[in-house]
Design a protein around this motif. Structure first.
Motif, PDB file in Angstrom:
ATOM      1  N   TYR A  95      61.563  59.867 -11.239  1.00 42.96           N
ATOM      2  CA  TYR A  95      60.386  60.301 -11.974  1.00 42.96           C
ATOM      3  C   TYR A  95      60.449  61.798 -12.212  1.00 42.96           C
ATOM      4  N   MET A  96      60.437  62.194 -13.475  1.00 45.16           N
ATOM      5  CA  MET A  96      60.433  63.606 -13.835  1.00 45.16           C
ATOM      6  C   MET A  96      59.032  63.935 -14.326  1.00 45.16           C
ATOM      7  N   ILE A  97      58.243  64.561 -13.485  1.00 40.34           N
ATOM      8  CA  ILE A  97      56.861  64.892 -13.810  1.00 40.34           C
ATOM      9  C   ILE A  97      56.763  66.399 -13.959  1.00 40.34           C
ATOM     10  N   ALA A  98      56.251  66.834 -15.066  1.00 40.93           N
ATOM     11  CA  ALA A  98      56.191  68.271 -15.341  1.00 40.93           C
ATOM     12  C   ALA A  98      54.860  68.851 -14.854  1.00 40.93           C
ATOM     13  N   PHE A  99      54.722  68.984 -13.551  1.00 45.53           N
ATOM     14  CA  PHE A  99      53.563  69.661 -12.994  1.00 45.53           C
ATOM     15  C   PHE A  99      53.821  71.155 -13.007  1.00 45.53           C
ATOM     16  N   SER A 100      52.783  71.930 -13.120  1.00 49.02           N
ATOM     17  CA  SER A 100      52.967  73.378 -13.166  1.00 49.02           C
ATOM     18  C   SER A 100      53.503  73.923 -11.845  1.00 49.02           C
ATOM     19  N   VAL A 101      53.343  73.183 -10.731  1.00 47.43           N
ATOM     20  CA  VAL A 101      53.828  73.679  -9.449  1.00 47.43           C
ATOM     21  C   VAL A 101      55.329  73.459  -9.272  1.00 47.43           C
ATOM     22  N   PHE A 102      55.928  72.613 -10.100  1.00 42.58           N
ATOM     23  CA  PHE A 102      57.378  72.415 -10.013  1.00 42.58           C
ATOM     24  C   PHE A 102      58.082  73.608 -10.636  1.00 42.58           C
TER      25      PHE A 102
ATOM     26  N   SER B 122      82.906  61.470 -21.481  1.00 42.29           N
ATOM     27  CA  SER B 122      83.637  60.598 -22.425  1.00 42.29           C
ATOM     28  C   SER B 122      83.485  59.125 -22.068  1.00 42.29           C
ATOM     29  N   ARG B 123      82.294  58.752 -21.613  1.00 43.83           N
ATOM     30  CA  ARG B 123      82.029  57.339 -21.332  1.00 43.83           C
ATOM     31  C   ARG B 123      80.530  57.077 -21.322  1.00 43.83           C
ATOM     32  N   GLN B 124      80.194  55.810 -21.473  1.00 44.62           N
ATOM     33  CA  GLN B 124      78.799  55.377 -21.476  1.00 44.62           C
ATOM     34  C   GLN B 124      78.270  55.322 -20.049  1.00 44.62           C
ATOM     35  N   LEU B 125      77.038  55.789 -19.843  1.00 41.71           N
ATOM     36  CA  LEU B 125      76.400  55.716 -18.535  1.00 41.71           C
ATOM     37  C   LEU B 125      75.278  54.698 -18.577  1.00 41.71           C
ATOM     38  N   SER B 126      74.947  54.154 -17.431  1.00 39.81           N
ATOM     39  CA  SER B 126      73.847  53.193 -17.330  1.00 39.81           C
ATOM     40  C   SER B 126      72.564  53.944 -16.991  1.00 39.81           C
ATOM     41  N   VAL B 127      72.025  54.612 -18.017  1.00 34.82           N
ATOM     42  CA  VAL B 127      70.806  55.396 -17.840  1.00 34.82           C
ATOM     43  C   VAL B 127      69.796  54.948 -18.884  1.00 34.82           C
ATOM     44  N   GLU B 128      68.637  54.532 -18.413  1.00 35.72           N
ATOM     45  CA  GLU B 128      67.541  54.133 -19.297  1.00 35.72           C
ATOM     46  C   GLU B 128      66.502  55.246 -19.302  1.00 35.72           C
ATOM     47  N   VAL B 129      66.050  55.618 -20.489  1.00 41.85           N
ATOM     48  CA  VAL B 129      64.999  56.619 -20.607  1.00 41.85           C
ATOM     49  C   VAL B 129      63.715  55.883 -20.944  1.00 41.85           C
TER      50      VAL B 129
ATOM     51  N   ASN C 129      58.716  63.546 -21.875  1.00 41.73           N
ATOM     52  CA  ASN C 129      59.483  63.995 -23.033  1.00 41.73           C
ATOM     53  C   ASN C 129      60.762  63.164 -23.145  1.00 41.73           C
ATOM     54  N   THR C 130      60.647  62.003 -23.778  1.00 41.07           N
ATOM     55  CA  THR C 130      61.784  61.096 -23.861  1.00 41.07           C
ATOM     56  C   THR C 130      62.877  61.635 -24.783  1.00 41.07           C
ATOM     57  N   THR C 131      62.494  62.396 -25.793  1.00 35.63           N
ATOM     58  CA  THR C 131      63.494  62.962 -26.701  1.00 35.63           C
ATOM     59  C   THR C 131      64.431  63.899 -25.951  1.00 35.63           C
ATOM     60  N   MET C 132      63.871  64.755 -25.114  1.00 34.94           N
ATOM     61  CA  MET C 132      64.679  65.676 -24.316  1.00 34.94           C
ATOM     62  C   MET C 132      65.581  64.905 -23.366  1.00 34.94           C
ATOM     63  N   ALA C 133      65.051  63.885 -22.732  1.00 31.98           N
ATOM     64  CA  ALA C 133      65.824  63.106 -21.772  1.00 31.98           C
ATOM     65  C   ALA C 133      66.968  62.360 -22.463  1.00 31.98           C
ATOM     66  N   GLN C 134      66.717  61.800 -23.634  1.00 28.99           N
ATOM     67  CA  GLN C 134      67.766  61.088 -24.362  1.00 28.99           C
ATOM     68  C   GLN C 134      68.875  62.050 -24.794  1.00 28.99           C
ATOM     69  N   LYS C 135      68.516  63.245 -25.224  1.00 23.73           N
ATOM     70  CA  LYS C 135      69.519  64.252 -25.588  1.00 23.73           C
ATOM     71  C   LYS C 135      70.359  64.629 -24.373  1.00 23.73           C
ATOM     72  N   LEU C 136      69.699  64.772 -23.230  1.00 24.94           N
ATOM     73  CA  LEU C 136      70.396  65.134 -22.001  1.00 24.94           C
ATOM     74  C   LEU C 136      71.389  64.051 -21.587  1.00 24.94           C
ATOM     75  N   VAL C 137      70.967  62.801 -21.631  1.00 18.40           N
ATOM     76  CA  VAL C 137      71.850  61.692 -21.281  1.00 18.40           C
ATOM     77  C   VAL C 137      73.039  61.652 -22.247  1.00 18.40           C
ATOM     78  N   HIS C 138      72.776  61.898 -23.529  1.00 22.94           N
ATOM     79  CA  HIS C 138      73.864  61.931 -24.511  1.00 22.94           C
ATOM     80  C   HIS C 138      74.869  63.036 -24.167  1.00 22.94           C
ATOM     81  N   GLU C 139      74.371  64.206 -23.773  1.00 19.47           N
ATOM     82  CA  GLU C 139      75.259  65.305 -23.365  1.00 19.47           C
ATOM     83  C   GLU C 139      76.122  64.891 -22.168  1.00 19.47           C
TER      84      GLU C 139
ATOM     85  N   VAL D 246      66.972  55.028 -14.079  1.00 21.89           N
ATOM     86  CA  VAL D 246      65.874  55.070 -15.042  1.00 21.89           C
ATOM     87  C   VAL D 246      65.237  56.443 -14.946  1.00 21.89           C
ATOM     88  N   LEU D 247      65.232  57.171 -16.062  1.00 24.97           N
ATOM     89  CA  LEU D 247      64.533  58.451 -16.125  1.00 24.97           C
ATOM     90  C   LEU D 247      63.171  58.188 -16.753  1.00 24.97           C
ATOM     91  N   ALA D 248      62.132  58.227 -15.955  1.00 25.85           N
ATOM     92  CA  ALA D 248      60.772  58.029 -16.445  1.00 25.85           C
ATOM     93  C   ALA D 248      60.161  59.407 -16.649  1.00 25.85           C
TER      94      ALA D 248
END
Length: 75
Positions: A5-12, A56-63, A40-50, A35-37
């Motif tokens: 779980y990636m929660i963007a609290f101001s204290v993090f 140079s391979r597919q990862l088993s990561v669900e956003v 900001n799913t767009t940011m997470a999908q870009k990160l997984v793509h990077e 699973v990345l819950a």
């Protein structure tokens, strides 16, 4: 299945978020189903793509979108 779980609290701090992402990447590299819950799913999908381009391979990561409900009214 591991849920990260990636929660963007101001204290993090950015260091905390970075640690979570490093752990998620290492688990995915090791073959775990991750699973990345997050809000900001767009940011997470870009990160997984990077990650996949770097390795140079597919990862088993669900956003997945995670609704955010804060009762403290600070966010």
């Amino acid at each position: 299945m591991l849920f990260i779980y990636m929660i963007a609290f101001s204290v993090f701090t950015m260091d905390t978020k970075r640690c979570i992402l490093v752990c998620a990447r290492q688990l995915a590299e090791a073959g775990a189903n991750v699973v990345l819950a997050c809000r900001n799913t767009t940011m997470a999908q870009k990160l997984v793509h990077e990650w996949e381009v770097d390795l140079s391979r597919q990862l088993s990561v669900e956003v997945s979108a995670m609704p955010f409900h804060c009762s403290c009214r600070c966010c």
